[in-house]
Design a protein around this motif. Structure first.
Motif, PDB file in Angstrom:
ATOM      1  N   LEU A  20      29.011  30.998  49.271  1.00 50.56           N
ATOM      2  CA  LEU A  20      30.122  30.207  48.732  1.00 50.56           C
ATOM      3  C   LEU A  20      31.388  31.059  48.758  1.00 50.56           C
ATOM      4  O   LEU A  20      31.422  32.156  48.186  1.00 50.56           O
ATOM      5  N   LEU A  21      32.408  30.552  49.448  1.00 45.31           N
ATOM      6  CA  LEU A  21      33.663  31.274  49.599  1.00 45.31           C
ATOM      7  C   LEU A  21      34.687  30.794  48.574  1.00 45.31           C
ATOM      8  O   LEU A  21      34.925  29.596  48.440  1.00 45.31           O
ATOM      9  N   TYR A  22      35.286  31.736  47.867  1.00 45.80           N
ATOM     10  CA  TYR A  22      36.399  31.409  46.969  1.00 45.80           C
ATOM     11  C   TYR A  22      37.650  31.242  47.832  1.00 45.80           C
ATOM     12  O   TYR A  22      38.095  32.173  48.493  1.00 45.80           O
ATOM     13  N   CYS A  44      36.244  26.120  46.200  1.00 43.84           N
ATOM     14  CA  CYS A  44      35.332  26.932  47.001  1.00 43.84           C
ATOM     15  C   CYS A  44      34.707  26.084  48.100  1.00 43.84           C
ATOM     16  O   CYS A  44      34.567  24.865  47.947  1.00 43.84           O
ATOM     17  N   ARG A  45      34.334  26.739  49.199  1.00 40.83           N
ATOM     18  CA  ARG A  45      33.608  26.028  50.257  1.00 40.83           C
ATOM     19  C   ARG A  45      32.444  26.861  50.754  1.00 40.83           C
ATOM     20  O   ARG A  45      32.449  28.092  50.662  1.00 40.83           O
ATOM     21  N   GLU A  46      31.445  26.166  51.263  1.00 38.69           N
ATOM     22  CA  GLU A  46      30.225  26.818  51.737  1.00 38.69           C
ATOM     23  C   GLU A  46      30.412  27.334  53.159  1.00 38.69           C
ATOM     24  O   GLU A  46      31.092  26.718  53.978  1.00 38.69           O
ATOM     25  N   SER A 105      42.628  29.252  43.689  1.00 37.35           N
ATOM     26  CA  SER A 105      42.519  28.996  42.253  1.00 37.35           C
ATOM     27  C   SER A 105      43.898  29.059  41.632  1.00 37.35           C
ATOM     28  O   SER A 105      44.840  29.609  42.215  1.00 37.35           O
ATOM     29  N   PHE A 150      28.541  34.945  46.473  1.00 38.53           N
ATOM     30  CA  PHE A 150      29.853  34.418  46.107  1.00 38.53           C
ATOM     31  C   PHE A 150      30.859  35.393  46.697  1.00 38.53           C
ATOM     32  O   PHE A 150      30.874  36.580  46.339  1.00 38.53           O
ATOM     33  N   TYR A 203      39.005  26.329  40.376  1.00 37.14           N
ATOM     34  CA  TYR A 203      38.604  27.128  41.534  1.00 37.14           C
ATOM     35  C   TYR A 203      38.212  26.159  42.632  1.00 37.14           C
ATOM     36  O   TYR A 203      37.478  25.195  42.384  1.00 37.14           O
ATOM     37  N   ARG A 259      32.789  22.959  46.584  1.00 36.43           N
ATOM     38  CA  ARG A 259      32.668  23.045  45.134  1.00 36.43           C
ATOM     39  C   ARG A 259      34.073  23.124  44.544  1.00 36.43           C
ATOM     40  O   ARG A 259      34.832  24.039  44.856  1.00 36.43           O
TER      41      ARG A 259
END
Length: 320
Positions: free
Chosen positions: A210-212, A203-205, A215, A247, A201, A187
């Motif tokens: 979902l990991l931040y 992010c990856r799953e 950013s 998240f 931002y 994302r």
């Protein structure tokens, strides 16, 4: 989770980051067999997981637990001269938001004052941007080059570029990014103002959460709090989407993470390196920088305290 067979392992390059204070000196990419099960789905007993680790594959230098729950005291370094060097590179609280329920349920957890401040930030940004919010989500492989260009440009203008923590320093391979996006595992969120990207931002799953990852925002728009506005919009969209369980703010202590999070868990990043001169050197270098950073922070704190005491004494003298 009671069996190692249920855990998800993946061959990938794991960053072993050498830092001094807040400055990133170098992020070494270690070919690893990496545990990809999310920390909230792992057992709390780190020792049990370590006792059942798979062997280091011939094409890897380590087996890595990027974020495993840890309780109580655990030795940072073990087996330095053995065939496997076990090293905890970091251990700290991880802050998360459970994404079940509605966004309204989530925001009701803020104090009325905090909620008013956040909605005012969003409203003010919209007014500055012509009355609407321009917010885009990048998910598909063909969208990744555009998103990477936006992220690279924005992060180079941020303070992160000065400390070696810009987007380019993540050293993400294009083919890895495209493959993850093809599996709906990426994302990229971007906030625009008058057609110009001002915050993102990345992010990856992982394991249904979902990991931040990274950013940055345009410092020229800092007074409008674009990072906060974007995070608010991201969470609103994630609660509506109902695809992810959590998240996860990942590593790093920042007040905004504590303010937005609803739960926390202490986790450790554990590298089980193949024994050898190079890997022993990496571990020693990391440990030395960590020790030096702690010493520097302690000295800075003492000097600051001494300065405060001195200033207080001078004020008292002037008054007498």
């Amino acid at each position: 989770m009671g069996s190692m067979e249920k855990l998800v392992w993946l061959r990938r390059n794991e960053p072993f980051t050498l830092r001094f204070g807040r400055f990133t000196l170098k992020a070494i990419q270690v070919p690893s067999l990496s545990l990809q099960t999310h920390c909230m789905d792992l057992p709390r007993d780190l020792a049990a997981t370590l006792s059942e680790l798979p062997s280091i594959p011939p094409d890897c230098e380590a087996v890595v637990l990027p974020a495993h729950p840890i309780e109580g005291h655990f030795p940072r370094l073990k087996g330095f001269f053995g065939p496997v060097i076990r090293y905890i590179s970091k251990a700290e609280l991880r802050y998360l938001i459970h994404l079940r329920g509605t966004f309204q349920d989530y925001t009701s957890g803020f104090s009325s004052r905090r909620r008013s401040v956040l909605t005012r930030h969003v409203r003010r940004f919209a007014e500055f941007s012509g009355g609407s919010l321009d917010f885009r989500v990048f998910t598909r492989p063909e969208e990744m080059p555009e998103f990477v260009g936006i992220a690279a440009a924005l992060s180079q203008r941020s303070y992160k570029a000065k400390i070696g923590a810009a987007f380019k320093d993540l050293a993400i391979r294009p083919e890895e990014l495209s493959a993850a996006a093809a599996g709906d595992g990426i994302r990229g969120y971007v906030l625009y103002s008058s057609g110009k990207a001002v915050a993102y931002y990345f992010c990856r799953e992982q394991g249904g959460s979902l990991l931040y990852v990274h950013s940055a925002y345009d410092p020229g728009h800092a007074k409008l709090s674009p990072g906060t506005v974007l995070l608010w919009l991201i969470l609103e969209s994630l609660f509506a989407e109902q695809r992810f369980e959590y998240f996860d703010f990942l590593w790093g202590y920042y007040p905004y993470k504590i303010a937005f999070a609803r739960t926390s868990i202490r986790v450790a990043c554990v590298f089980s390196f193949r024994g050898g001169v190079r890997n022993r050197g990496l571990v020693l270098m990391h440990l030395a920088l960590l020790t030096l950073t702690k010493w520097m922070r302690a000295m800075t704190s003492r000097l600051r305290m001494a300065g405060m005491v001195r200033a207080l004494g001078e004020n008292l003298i002037r008054r007498t």
